[in-house]
Design an enzyme around this catalytic site. Structure first.
Site, PDB file in Angstrom:
ATOM      1  N   LYS A   1     -17.263  77.953 -32.319  1.00 28.75           N
ATOM      2  CA  LYS A   1     -16.441  78.632 -33.331  1.00 28.75           C
ATOM      3  C   LYS A   1     -16.014  80.023 -32.879  1.00 28.75           C
ATOM      4  O   LYS A   1     -14.924  80.468 -33.210  1.00 28.75           O
ATOM      5  CB  LYS A   1     -17.171  78.706 -34.666  1.00 28.75           C
TER       6      LYS A   1
ATOM      7  N   LYS B   1     -14.688  66.198 -32.588  1.00 28.62           N
ATOM      8  CA  LYS B   1     -15.069  65.725 -33.932  1.00 28.62           C
ATOM      9  C   LYS B   1     -13.954  66.025 -34.940  1.00 28.62           C
ATOM     10  O   LYS B   1     -13.206  66.998 -34.777  1.00 28.62           O
ATOM     11  CB  LYS B   1     -16.409  66.312 -34.373  1.00 28.62           C
TER      12      LYS B   1
ATOM     13  N   LYS C   1     -12.219  70.327 -40.346  1.00 26.73           N
ATOM     14  CA  LYS C   1     -11.280  70.983 -41.272  1.00 26.73           C
ATOM     15  C   LYS C   1     -10.367  71.932 -40.530  1.00 26.73           C
ATOM     16  O   LYS C   1      -9.255  72.175 -40.944  1.00 26.73           O
ATOM     17  CB  LYS C   1     -12.056  71.849 -42.272  1.00 26.73           C
TER      18      LYS C   1
HETATM   19  N1  AQP Z   1     -16.652  64.788 -38.015  1.00 20.83           N
HETATM   20  C1  AQP Z   1     -17.773  64.695 -38.743  1.00 20.83           C
HETATM   21  N2  AQP Z   1     -18.478  63.532 -38.744  1.00 20.83           N
HETATM   22  C2  AQP Z   1     -19.622  63.399 -39.489  1.00 20.83           C
HETATM   23  N3  AQP Z   1     -20.100  64.412 -40.255  1.00 20.83           N
HETATM   24  C3  AQP Z   1     -19.416  65.571 -40.284  1.00 20.83           C
HETATM   25  N4  AQP Z   1     -19.612  66.740 -40.940  1.00 20.83           N
HETATM   26  C4  AQP Z   1     -18.629  67.609 -40.632  1.00 20.83           C
HETATM   27  N5  AQP Z   1     -17.778  67.044 -39.775  1.00 20.83           N
HETATM   28  C5  AQP Z   1     -18.227  65.778 -39.533  1.00 20.83           C
HETATM   29  C6  AQP Z   1     -20.734  66.968 -41.831  1.00 20.83           C
HETATM   30  O1  AQP Z   1     -20.229  67.452 -43.057  1.00 20.83           O
HETATM   31  C7  AQP Z   1     -21.181  68.346 -43.607  1.00 20.83           C
HETATM   32  C8  AQP Z   1     -20.520  69.602 -44.051  1.00 20.83           C
HETATM   33  O2  AQP Z   1     -19.891  70.256 -43.002  1.00 20.83           O
HETATM   34  P1  AQP Z   1     -19.446  71.767 -43.232  1.00 20.83           P
HETATM   35  O3  AQP Z   1     -18.218  71.830 -43.999  1.00 20.83           O
HETATM   36  O4  AQP Z   1     -20.553  72.543 -43.789  1.00 20.83           O
HETATM   37  O5  AQP Z   1     -19.267  72.328 -41.813  1.00 20.83           O
HETATM   38  P2  AQP Z   1     -18.678  71.786 -40.529  1.00 20.83           P
HETATM   39  O6  AQP Z   1     -19.620  70.851 -39.885  1.00 20.83           O
HETATM   40  O7  AQP Z   1     -18.358  73.013 -39.765  1.00 20.83           O
HETATM   41  O8  AQP Z   1     -17.361  71.010 -41.014  1.00 20.83           O
HETATM   42  P3  AQP Z   1     -16.015  71.011 -40.282  1.00 20.83           P
HETATM   43  O9  AQP Z   1     -15.078  70.109 -40.920  1.00 20.83           O
HETATM   44  O10 AQP Z   1     -16.205  70.804 -38.823  1.00 20.83           O
HETATM   45  O11 AQP Z   1     -15.502  72.472 -40.562  1.00 20.83           O
HETATM   46  P4  AQP Z   1     -14.918  73.492 -39.545  1.00 20.83           P
HETATM   47  O12 AQP Z   1     -13.687  72.871 -38.983  1.00 20.83           O
HETATM   48  O13 AQP Z   1     -14.634  74.691 -40.410  1.00 20.83           O
HETATM   49  O14 AQP Z   1     -15.943  73.722 -38.513  1.00 20.83           O
HETATM   50  C9  AQP Z   1     -22.265  68.557 -42.563  1.00 20.83           C
HETATM   51  O15 AQP Z   1     -23.374  67.747 -42.913  1.00 20.83           O
HETATM   52  C10 AQP Z   1     -21.642  68.062 -41.311  1.00 20.83           C
HETATM   53  O16 AQP Z   1     -22.600  67.535 -40.412  1.00 20.83           O
END
Ligand code: AQP
Length: 342
Positions: free
Chosen positions: A118, A201, A204
């Site tokens: 990040k 992966k 968002k």
């Molecule tokens: N691609 C994924 N596959 C399976 N699980 C996922 N999670 C996120 N992406 C995937 C799971 O969703 C939960 C919440 O995630 P979060 O919003 O707290 O943070 P994150 O993992 O940082 O989500 P993003 O979408 O990847 O956000 P950004 O783009 O801002 O970094 C967690 O349980 C995570 O494992």
């Protein structure tokens, strides 16, 4: 020292930092709903303090927090069975995080791959909050003495750090106070990949909206995104081994299995030998059938944000009732004067 025994308690959270996507749904939210039906107490949080570790427009953050709550409920979480609230309403998370900032070591934090991903090349300009994110996450979990945490594969390293923090705290103060939490990383889609690149992966923050399916997407958009999903020219194999060097194909099969509540083997037996031109419409129909009711219900719930705010406030009261005595005991252990009377 007698071994402490802990009530089975599940905690997990999602950041209100953008649209909920299929990865969040299959990796986390759907598992939250499964665990709600177990014997354990379930606590699910919209982690707004985590979201601001990167810049959030205040109005968008407010909207995203409410929409995330709507998503939780629309996906099947029930405020009577689970505690639902946003993190900033329960100050004990931030208070315990400070203690954990003093337990965790710089070297542990520096090894966190999510921070490296990040912060990118500009780590000097990342917020201190982004660096300390895993200590707040450990506090989120341990302030409830949670024993199980359902998450996607990407959170595994942070959960190992949570265990390290609990062990170091217990060791340093000579207590058996914090449980050693178990990650629950289960199902066919613990790591949903981008629809445009099978090595990344689904997330968002990916600039391409075509890379993910949002829970707010309508049926046409879902079908279009699946139609445009990157694949290879070969038909699907009948055995899992045949998917090994084919990350995009593997991803679509995993998504199908998770949405249909089938094993990957059973899906392969059904769809093996089919071309993507046949499989993609099957997947699109399934995704629309599973996701459209969630998206419709989210839209309905968002018409009454007053009700959402009431649910969050009542959830926060219940969460605080569990967290406050655990924080108090922590302060007592650490040696803070007045801890017992808080
Ligand atoms: N691609 C994924 N596959 C399976 N699980 C996922 N999670 C996120 N992406 C995937 C799971 O969703 C939960 C919440 O995630 P979060 O919003 O707290 O943070 P994150 O993992 O940082 O989500 P993003 O979408 O990847 O956000 P950004 O783009 O801002 O970094 C967690 O349980 C995570 O494992």
């Amino acid at each position: 020292m007698a071994e402490a025994s802990y009530t089975p308690r599940v905690f997990s959270g999602i950041q209100p930092s953008g649209n909920l996507h299929l990865g969040n749904y299959l990796g986390a939210l759907k598992r939250f709903v499964d665990m709600q039906e177990s014997d354990a107490q379930t606590i699910y949080c919209m982690v707004d303090l985590h979201a601001i570790t990167v810049w959030q427009e205040p109005e968008k953050l407010r909207h995203a927090t409410r929409e995330l709550c709507a998503g939780f409920i629309a996906a099947g979480l029930d405020a009577k069975k689970s505690i639902l609230f946003n993190q900033s309403q329960v100050a004990e998370h931030a208070q315990l995080a400070w203690i954990f900032n003093c337990v965790a070591r710089m070297g542990w934090m520096k090894r966190m791959t999510q921070f490296k991903d990040k912060a990118g090349k500009n780590a000097e300009n990342a917020s201190l909050g982004l660096f300390g994110y895993p200590a707040l996450m450990a506090a989120d979990i341990l302030v409830y003495h949670a024993t199980h945490v359902p998450v996607g594969e990407d959170q595994k390293q942070h959960l190992e750090l949570t265990r390290d923090i609990a062990m170091k705290f217990n060791h340093d103060y000579g207590v058996d106070f914090f449980p050693i939490t178990e990650p629950v990383i289960e199902g066919a889609a613990t790591r949903v990949m981008s629809l445009r690149d099978g090595s990344k992966k689904m997330s968002k923050s990916d600039p391409s909206d075509l890379s993910r399916i949002n829970l707010t997407d309508d049926a046409d958009t879902i079908a279009k995104k699946i139609r445009k999903a990157k694949t290879d020219p070969e038909p699907l194999p009948s055995e899992i081994d045949g998917l090994e060097a084919r990350p995009e194909a593997r991803n679509l099969v995993n998504i199908y299995a998770a949405l249909a509540d089938m094993s990957v083997e059973a899906v392969m037996a059904d769809v093996g030998g089919r071309a993507f031109s046949e499989f993609k419409p099957m997947l699109a129909d399934l995704a629309v059938a599973k996701l459209a009711p969630i998206s419709d219900e989210m839209a309905r719930l968002m018409r009454d944000v007053g009700e959402i705010d009431r649910i969050l406030s009542q959830g926060a009261d219940k969460a605080r009732a569990i967290a406050a005595p655990i924080l108090s005991q922590t302060y007592e252990i650490v040696g803070m004067v007045g801890a017992g009377v808080r």
